[in-house]
Design a protein around this motif. Structure first.
Motif, PDB file in Angstrom:
ATOM      1  N   ILE A  73       0.861  -1.181   0.000  1.00 50.11           N
ATOM      2  CA  ILE A  73       0.000   0.000   0.000  1.00 50.11           C
ATOM      3  C   ILE A  73       0.896   1.228   0.000  1.00 50.11           C
ATOM      4  O   ILE A  73       1.838   1.328   0.785  1.00 50.11           O
ATOM      5  CB  ILE A  73      -0.898   0.045   1.256  1.00 50.11           C
ATOM      6  N   LYS A  74       0.594   2.165  -0.899  1.00 54.55           N
ATOM      7  CA  LYS A  74       1.460   3.345  -1.035  1.00 54.55           C
ATOM      8  C   LYS A  74       0.627   4.585  -1.315  1.00 54.55           C
ATOM      9  O   LYS A  74      -0.577   4.483  -1.597  1.00 54.55           O
ATOM     10  CB  LYS A  74       2.431   3.122  -2.192  1.00 54.55           C
ATOM     11  N   ILE A  75       1.269   5.725  -1.225  1.00 55.26           N
ATOM     12  CA  ILE A  75       0.678   6.973  -1.698  1.00 55.26           C
ATOM     13  C   ILE A  75       1.728   7.686  -2.543  1.00 55.26           C
ATOM     14  O   ILE A  75       2.921   7.458  -2.376  1.00 55.26           O
ATOM     15  CB  ILE A  75       0.218   7.899  -0.543  1.00 55.26           C
ATOM     16  N   PRO A  76       1.291   8.554  -3.461  1.00 54.89           N
ATOM     17  CA  PRO A  76       2.255   9.246  -4.324  1.00 54.89           C
ATOM     18  C   PRO A  76       3.169  10.166  -3.515  1.00 54.89           C
ATOM     19  O   PRO A  76       2.745  10.741  -2.515  1.00 54.89           O
ATOM     20  CB  PRO A  76       1.365  10.074  -5.259  1.00 54.89           C
ATOM     21  N   GLY A  77       4.410  10.271  -3.942  1.00 53.10           N
ATOM     22  CA  GLY A  77       5.330  11.226  -3.359  1.00 53.10           C
ATOM     23  C   GLY A  77       5.845  10.854  -1.981  1.00 53.10           C
ATOM     24  O   GLY A  77       6.468  11.667  -1.310  1.00 53.10           O
ATOM     25  N   CYS A  78       5.601   9.634  -1.555  1.00 58.35           N
ATOM     26  CA  CYS A  78       6.034   9.203  -0.228  1.00 58.35           C
ATOM     27  C   CYS A  78       7.471   8.697  -0.307  1.00 58.35           C
ATOM     28  O   CYS A  78       7.751   7.753  -1.041  1.00 58.35           O
ATOM     29  CB  CYS A  78       5.081   8.115   0.266  1.00 58.35           C
ATOM     30  N   PRO A  79       8.391   9.334   0.436  1.00 58.26           N
ATOM     31  CA  PRO A  79       9.797   8.937   0.339  1.00 58.26           C
ATOM     32  C   PRO A  79      10.044   7.509   0.827  1.00 58.26           C
ATOM     33  O   PRO A  79      10.933   6.826   0.320  1.00 58.26           O
ATOM     34  CB  PRO A  79      10.527   9.955   1.228  1.00 58.26           C
ATOM     35  N   TYR A  80       9.263   7.061   1.792  1.00 61.31           N
ATOM     36  CA  TYR A  80       9.442   5.701   2.308  1.00 61.31           C
ATOM     37  C   TYR A  80       8.958   4.675   1.287  1.00 61.31           C
ATOM     38  O   TYR A  80       9.524   3.597   1.164  1.00 61.31           O
ATOM     39  CB  TYR A  80       8.712   5.538   3.649  1.00 61.31           C
TER      40      TYR A  80
ATOM     41  N   LEU B 260      -9.537  -0.718  -3.476  1.00 63.15           N
ATOM     42  CA  LEU B 260      -8.612  -1.839  -3.297  1.00 63.15           C
ATOM     43  C   LEU B 260      -7.872  -1.737  -1.966  1.00 63.15           C
ATOM     44  O   LEU B 260      -7.535  -2.740  -1.345  1.00 63.15           O
ATOM     45  CB  LEU B 260      -7.596  -1.876  -4.444  1.00 63.15           C
ATOM     46  N   ALA B 261      -7.607  -0.503  -1.536  1.00 64.96           N
ATOM     47  CA  ALA B 261      -6.881  -0.296  -0.281  1.00 64.96           C
ATOM     48  C   ALA B 261      -7.785  -0.510   0.930  1.00 64.96           C
ATOM     49  O   ALA B 261      -7.312  -0.863   2.012  1.00 64.96           O
ATOM     50  CB  ALA B 261      -6.286   1.109  -0.247  1.00 64.96           C
ATOM     51  N   ALA B 262      -9.074  -0.315   0.746  1.00 69.53           N
ATOM     52  CA  ALA B 262     -10.022  -0.336   1.866  1.00 69.53           C
ATOM     53  C   ALA B 262      -9.947  -1.577   2.756  1.00 69.53           C
ATOM     54  O   ALA B 262      -9.964  -1.454   3.980  1.00 69.53           O
ATOM     55  CB  ALA B 262     -11.452  -0.148   1.348  1.00 69.53           C
ATOM     56  N   PRO B 263      -9.863  -2.792   2.174  1.00 68.60           N
ATOM     57  CA  PRO B 263      -9.833  -3.981   3.037  1.00 68.60           C
ATOM     58  C   PRO B 263      -8.643  -4.006   3.991  1.00 68.60           C
ATOM     59  O   PRO B 263      -8.682  -4.682   5.007  1.00 68.60           O
ATOM     60  CB  PRO B 263      -9.737  -5.146   2.041  1.00 68.60           C
TER      61      PRO B 263
ATOM     62  N   LYS C 298      -7.886  -0.920   8.017  1.00 67.23           N
ATOM     63  CA  LYS C 298      -7.940  -0.978   9.476  1.00 67.23           C
ATOM     64  C   LYS C 298      -6.632  -1.474  10.086  1.00 67.23           C
ATOM     65  O   LYS C 298      -6.437  -1.366  11.291  1.00 67.23           O
ATOM     66  CB  LYS C 298      -9.101  -1.874   9.917  1.00 67.23           C
ATOM     67  N   ASP C 299      -5.743  -2.001   9.247  1.00 69.24           N
ATOM     68  CA  ASP C 299      -4.535  -2.639   9.757  1.00 69.24           C
ATOM     69  C   ASP C 299      -3.271  -1.787   9.659  1.00 69.24           C
ATOM     70  O   ASP C 299      -2.212  -2.210  10.081  1.00 69.24           O
ATOM     71  CB  ASP C 299      -4.289  -3.963   9.024  1.00 69.24           C
ATOM     72  N   TYR C 300      -3.371  -0.618   9.068  1.00 65.07           N
ATOM     73  CA  TYR C 300      -2.160   0.198   8.962  1.00 65.07           C
ATOM     74  C   TYR C 300      -2.512   1.676   9.072  1.00 65.07           C
ATOM     75  O   TYR C 300      -3.651   2.078   8.864  1.00 65.07           O
ATOM     76  CB  TYR C 300      -1.432  -0.065   7.639  1.00 65.07           C
TER      77      TYR C 300
ATOM     78  N   PHE D  47       1.667  -6.409   2.880  1.00 61.45           N
ATOM     79  CA  PHE D  47       0.789  -7.486   3.318  1.00 61.45           C
ATOM     80  C   PHE D  47       1.023  -8.739   2.489  1.00 61.45           C
ATOM     81  O   PHE D  47       1.334  -8.661   1.298  1.00 61.45           O
ATOM     82  CB  PHE D  47      -0.683  -7.080   3.141  1.00 61.45           C
ATOM     83  N   ILE D  48       0.835  -9.878   3.112  1.00 59.03           N
ATOM     84  CA  ILE D  48       0.777 -11.156   2.397  1.00 59.03           C
ATOM     85  C   ILE D  48      -0.506 -11.833   2.827  1.00 59.03           C
ATOM     86  O   ILE D  48      -0.740 -12.037   4.019  1.00 59.03           O
ATOM     87  CB  ILE D  48       1.972 -12.072   2.746  1.00 59.03           C
ATOM     88  N   GLU D  49      -1.343 -12.149   1.854  1.00 57.91           N
ATOM     89  CA  GLU D  49      -2.625 -12.807   2.124  1.00 57.91           C
ATOM     90  C   GLU D  49      -3.402 -12.111   3.246  1.00 57.91           C
ATOM     91  O   GLU D  49      -3.952 -12.747   4.141  1.00 57.91           O
ATOM     92  CB  GLU D  49      -2.386 -14.285   2.456  1.00 57.91           C
ATOM     93  N   GLY D  50      -3.426 -10.794   3.185  1.00 56.48           N
ATOM     94  CA  GLY D  50      -4.239 -10.027   4.112  1.00 56.48           C
ATOM     95  C   GLY D  50      -3.605  -9.756   5.461  1.00 56.48           C
ATOM     96  O   GLY D  50      -4.169  -9.027   6.270  1.00 56.48           O
ATOM     97  N   LYS D  51      -2.427 -10.322   5.697  1.00 54.46           N
ATOM     98  CA  LYS D  51      -1.749 -10.122   6.977  1.00 54.46           C
ATOM     99  C   LYS D  51      -0.611  -9.134   6.813  1.00 54.46           C
ATOM    100  O   LYS D  51       0.191  -9.246   5.886  1.00 54.46           O
ATOM    101  CB  LYS D  51      -1.224 -11.455   7.503  1.00 54.46           C
TER     102      LYS D  51
END
Length: 98
Positions: free
Chosen positions: A11-18, A51-54, A57-59, A66-70
């Motif tokens: 999961i990412k966002i644009p312009g994020c250095p990390y 796509l990011a929604a599921p 709650k975890d990040y 994530f791997i297989e939702g974890k």
């Protein structure tokens, strides 16, 4: 033979250095023979919110892997490249396990 490797979701966002550091690490690791078959699917939280929604709650921070939702990795502010590279390597190791 062998099972197909698990897919890693980033999961990412644009312009994020990390995110940029994580992507660099992913690219370099995928050049290594043992990781060449690992697929990483990037989900942009801003353009692909459905796509990011599921995972939402975890990040809190991105990139999160994530791997297989974890969740196996969530960046924290101030992390340097080496820390992120080690974390990505750990995630790749996890993805190699059947």
């Amino acid at each position: 033979g062998g099972c197909p490797m698990k897919k890693v979701i980033m999961i990412k966002i644009p312009g994020c250095p990390y995110c940029a550091k994580a992507r660099k690490a992913i690219g370099l690791l995928q050049e290594e023979e043992k990781y060449k078959d690992i697929r990483v699917e990037e989900i942009d939280e801003t353009t692909q919110p459905d796509l990011a929604a599921p995972y939402g709650k975890d990040y809190y921070y991105v990139p999160s892997l994530f791997i297989e939702g974890k969740k196996y990795f969530e960046a924290k502010p101030g992390m340097d490249y080496d820390t992120i590279e080690k974390a990505v390597r750990n995630v790749f190791e996890e993805a190699r396990k059947a």
